[in-house]
Design an enzyme around this catalytic site. Structure first.
Site, PDB file in Angstrom:
ATOM      1  N   ASP A 174       0.796  -1.226   0.000  1.00 30.57           N
ATOM      2  CA  ASP A 174       0.000   0.000   0.000  1.00 30.57           C
ATOM      3  C   ASP A 174       0.835   1.285   0.000  1.00 30.57           C
ATOM      4  O   ASP A 174       0.403   2.286   0.566  1.00 30.57           O
ATOM      5  CB  ASP A 174      -0.904  -0.038   1.270  1.00 30.57           C
ATOM      6  CG  ASP A 174      -2.041   0.964   1.185  1.00 30.57           C
ATOM      7  OD1 ASP A 174      -2.368   1.380   0.080  1.00 30.57           O
ATOM      8  OD2 ASP A 174      -2.571   1.324   2.252  1.00 30.57           O
ATOM      9  N   CYS A 180     -21.570  -9.336  -4.862  1.00 24.61           N
ATOM     10  CA  CYS A 180     -22.361  -8.265  -4.244  1.00 24.61           C
ATOM     11  C   CYS A 180     -23.834  -8.454  -4.601  1.00 24.61           C
ATOM     12  O   CYS A 180     -24.718  -8.072  -3.827  1.00 24.61           O
ATOM     13  CB  CYS A 180     -21.890  -6.892  -4.719  1.00 24.61           C
ATOM     14  SG  CYS A 180     -20.370  -6.356  -3.924  1.00 24.61           S
ATOM     15  N   CYS A 202     -27.174  -6.444  -3.482  1.00 23.17           N
ATOM     16  CA  CYS A 202     -26.893  -5.689  -2.251  1.00 23.17           C
ATOM     17  C   CYS A 202     -26.354  -4.290  -2.594  1.00 23.17           C
ATOM     18  O   CYS A 202     -25.599  -4.115  -3.545  1.00 23.17           O
ATOM     19  CB  CYS A 202     -25.865  -6.465  -1.424  1.00 23.17           C
ATOM     20  SG  CYS A 202     -25.374  -5.590   0.073  1.00 23.17           S
ATOM     21  N   CYS A 238     -23.582  -0.840   1.446  1.00 25.26           N
ATOM     22  CA  CYS A 238     -22.470   0.087   1.699  1.00 25.26           C
ATOM     23  C   CYS A 238     -22.771   1.450   1.090  1.00 25.26           C
ATOM     24  O   CYS A 238     -22.526   2.489   1.725  1.00 25.26           O
ATOM     25  CB  CYS A 238     -21.163  -0.476   1.161  1.00 25.26           C
ATOM     26  SG  CYS A 238     -21.249  -1.001  -0.551  1.00 25.26           S
ATOM     27  N   CYS A 246     -23.099   4.716   3.582  1.00 24.85           N
ATOM     28  CA  CYS A 246     -22.005   5.702   3.634  1.00 24.85           C
ATOM     29  C   CYS A 246     -22.552   7.050   4.119  1.00 24.85           C
ATOM     30  O   CYS A 246     -23.442   7.627   3.490  1.00 24.85           O
ATOM     31  CB  CYS A 246     -21.357   5.839   2.252  1.00 24.85           C
ATOM     32  SG  CYS A 246     -20.143   7.158   2.206  1.00 24.85           S
ATOM     33  N   CYS A 263     -15.116  11.227   1.208  1.00 23.95           N
ATOM     34  CA  CYS A 263     -14.855  10.078   2.095  1.00 23.95           C
ATOM     35  C   CYS A 263     -14.235  10.524   3.435  1.00 23.95           C
ATOM     36  O   CYS A 263     -13.263  11.287   3.466  1.00 23.95           O
ATOM     37  CB  CYS A 263     -13.925   9.097   1.387  1.00 23.95           C
ATOM     38  SG  CYS A 263     -13.526   7.680   2.396  1.00 23.95           S
ATOM     39  N   CYS A 315     -12.780   5.458   8.788  1.00 24.57           N
ATOM     40  CA  CYS A 315     -14.214   5.150   8.834  1.00 24.57           C
ATOM     41  C   CYS A 315     -14.392   3.705   8.370  1.00 24.57           C
ATOM     42  O   CYS A 315     -13.781   3.294   7.391  1.00 24.57           O
ATOM     43  CB  CYS A 315     -14.935   6.109   7.900  1.00 24.57           C
ATOM     44  SG  CYS A 315     -16.650   5.693   7.555  1.00 24.57           S
ATOM     45  N   CYS A 321     -18.686   1.457   5.655  1.00 31.18           N
ATOM     46  CA  CYS A 321     -19.018   0.647   4.473  1.00 31.18           C
ATOM     47  C   CYS A 321     -18.505  -0.789   4.610  1.00 31.18           C
ATOM     48  O   CYS A 321     -18.802  -1.631   3.750  1.00 31.18           O
ATOM     49  CB  CYS A 321     -18.513   1.300   3.193  1.00 31.18           C
ATOM     50  SG  CYS A 321     -16.765   1.683   3.190  1.00 31.18           S
ATOM     51  N   CYS A 324     -21.359  -4.667   5.550  1.00 33.31           N
ATOM     52  CA  CYS A 324     -21.222  -5.660   4.476  1.00 33.31           C
ATOM     53  C   CYS A 324     -21.532  -7.064   4.998  1.00 33.31           C
ATOM     54  O   CYS A 324     -20.893  -7.538   5.933  1.00 33.31           O
ATOM     55  CB  CYS A 324     -19.806  -5.609   3.894  1.00 33.31           C
ATOM     56  SG  CYS A 324     -19.602  -6.791   2.544  1.00 33.31           S
TER      57      CYS A 324
HETATM   58  S1  SF4 Z   1     -22.238  -4.124   1.443  1.00 35.24           S
HETATM   59 FE1  SF4 Z   1     -20.708  -5.623   0.728  1.00 35.24          FE
HETATM   60  S2  SF4 Z   1     -21.896  -7.111  -0.490  1.00 35.24           S
HETATM   61 FE2  SF4 Z   1     -23.174  -5.281  -0.227  1.00 35.24          FE
HETATM   62  S3  SF4 Z   1     -22.746  -4.064  -2.071  1.00 35.24           S
HETATM   63 FE3  SF4 Z   1     -21.368  -3.342  -0.478  1.00 35.24          FE
HETATM   64  S4  SF4 Z   1     -19.493  -4.477  -0.777  1.00 35.24           S
HETATM   65 FE4  SF4 Z   1     -21.099  -5.569  -1.906  1.00 35.24          FE
HETATM   66  S1  SF4 Z   2     -14.929   4.889   4.447  1.00 36.39           S
HETATM   67 FE1  SF4 Z   2     -16.818   5.843   5.264  1.00 36.39          FE
HETATM   68  S2  SF4 Z   2     -17.014   7.770   4.186  1.00 36.39           S
HETATM   69 FE2  SF4 Z   2     -15.518   6.524   3.029  1.00 36.39          FE
HETATM   70  S3  SF4 Z   2     -16.724   5.456   1.494  1.00 36.39           S
HETATM   71 FE3  SF4 Z   2     -16.662   4.082   3.272  1.00 36.39          FE
HETATM   72  S4  SF4 Z   2     -18.489   4.617   4.469  1.00 36.39           S
HETATM   73 FE4  SF4 Z   2     -18.154   6.262   3.019  1.00 36.39          FE
END
Ligand code: SF4
Ligand code: SF4
Length: 297
Positions: A125, A181, A184, A187, A191, A206, A233, A236, A240
């Site tokens: 990373d 996914c 679904c 996320c 957010c 973000c 954060c 998201c 999941c």
């Molecule tokens: S919550 Fe997880 S499974 Fe659902 S859309 Fe987002 S990444 Fe995909």
């Molecule tokens: S880290 Fe938090 S603010 Fe960033 S995309 Fe995921 S849920 Fe949204």
């Protein structure tokens, strides 16, 4: 291939795969589009070394494979109620060093197994590498709507580490072509700032970017939505469904820093630099530093 997976497990990795080096033109186009939309916010380094990001053979001369590893960092333990919140990945010591040390160990093991010197570099990373796409190609999961790699067994609370080298396995991993996914959209809906759309993150919105990378003041509309978060954060990831099966990691260095788990906002604001250095010596919180943390708080 089997010996690689065995050695990766011995080095502490939770999953591993290996793929041939390739030129990732589609990912480059996607990245350029993302940057063109300004979604990279202040991360101008994302536009640097795009050729190397597209073609790992430019990063490591003579490279023929990309070994991809996952290290689970999930813990069900949470910080005490009502205290300032950090993303789970920051509970323990900084992952860059921890994962890189394991990659170096794996590199040495492969040299022992093959009986020859392997020319390669380890990345965690911090270099121009399309880690998520390499992981998908290595069969380690798919890229979710939250833009993270999701492993079917481990979920998304994983660090990706890669070795780009001239290692030639007896066979390569098969890519994950499916995306689980499905219908679904949790996320995206969860957010707090609306930063997600079609497998992309708008870093301007973000909370992770704003609380860790951002150098200037956080816009007031983001501040209002940060809640108690002051570093990163996990919203998201928390929603999941693929993280419901996540299990406790087995990396000692990722054990939660006890100060972090219980320090109140007032204690943070009263903390001086000397105490910060003692309590958070090898923590990811060193990246923003104490002044920025106080600013966020
Ligand atoms: S919550 Fe997880 S499974 Fe659902 S859309 Fe987002 S990444 Fe995909
Ligand atoms: S880290 Fe938090 S603010 Fe960033 S995309 Fe995921 S849920 Fe949204």
């Amino acid at each position: 291939m089997e010996s690689l997976l065995k050695k990766a497990r011995e080095c502490g990795f939770d999953a591993c795969g290996v793929v041939p080096v390739d030129v990732l033109s589609r990912e480059r186009e996607r990245l350029e589009r993302w940057i063109g939309q300004g979604f990279h916010a202040g991360m101008n380094y994302m536009a640097n070394n795009i050729e190397k990001r597209e073609n790992p053979a430019l990063l490591v001369e003579g490279a023929c494979s990309v070994i991809v590893t996952l290290t689970n960092y999930y813990t069900p333990k949470l910080q005490s109620e009502g205290i300032p919140v950090v993303a789970r990945y920051a509970y323990g010591k900084d992952y860059h060093r921890v994962v890189k040390d394991r990659l170096f160990k794996l590199h040495t093991c492969l040299e022992e197994v093959t009986g020859r010197k392997i020319t390669g570099r380890a990345f965690v990373d911090s270099a121009p590498v399309f880690e998520h796409e390499w992981a998908r190609r290595a069969g380690l999961g798919w890229i979710g709507r939250n833009s993270l790699l999701i492993h079917p067994r481990l979920g998304s609370y994983c660090f990706i580490g890669v070795i780009i080298s001239d290692f030639e396995p007896s066979r390569y991993s098969l890519p994950e072509e499916r995306n689980f996914c499905g219908q679904c959209n949790r996320c995206v809906e969860t957010c707090p700032t609306g930063a997600l759309s079609s497998h992309e993150v708008n870093a301007n919105l973000c909370i992770s970017y704003n609380s860790i990378e951002r150098k200037d003041d956080i816009p007031s509309e983001i501040k209002k939505k940060m809640g108690d978060r002051f570093f990163g954060c996990d919203a998201c990831q928390e929603v999941c469904p693929w993280n419901r099966k996540a299990v406790l990691h087995h990396v000692e260095e990722f054990s939660p820093n006890e100060w972090l788990m219980r320090m109140s906002r007032d204690e943070w604001l009263a903390l001086d630099e000397e105490a910060f250095q003692v309590r958070f010596k090898e923590s990811p919180l060193q990246r923003p530093g104490l002044e920025r943390i106080k600013h966020n708080l």
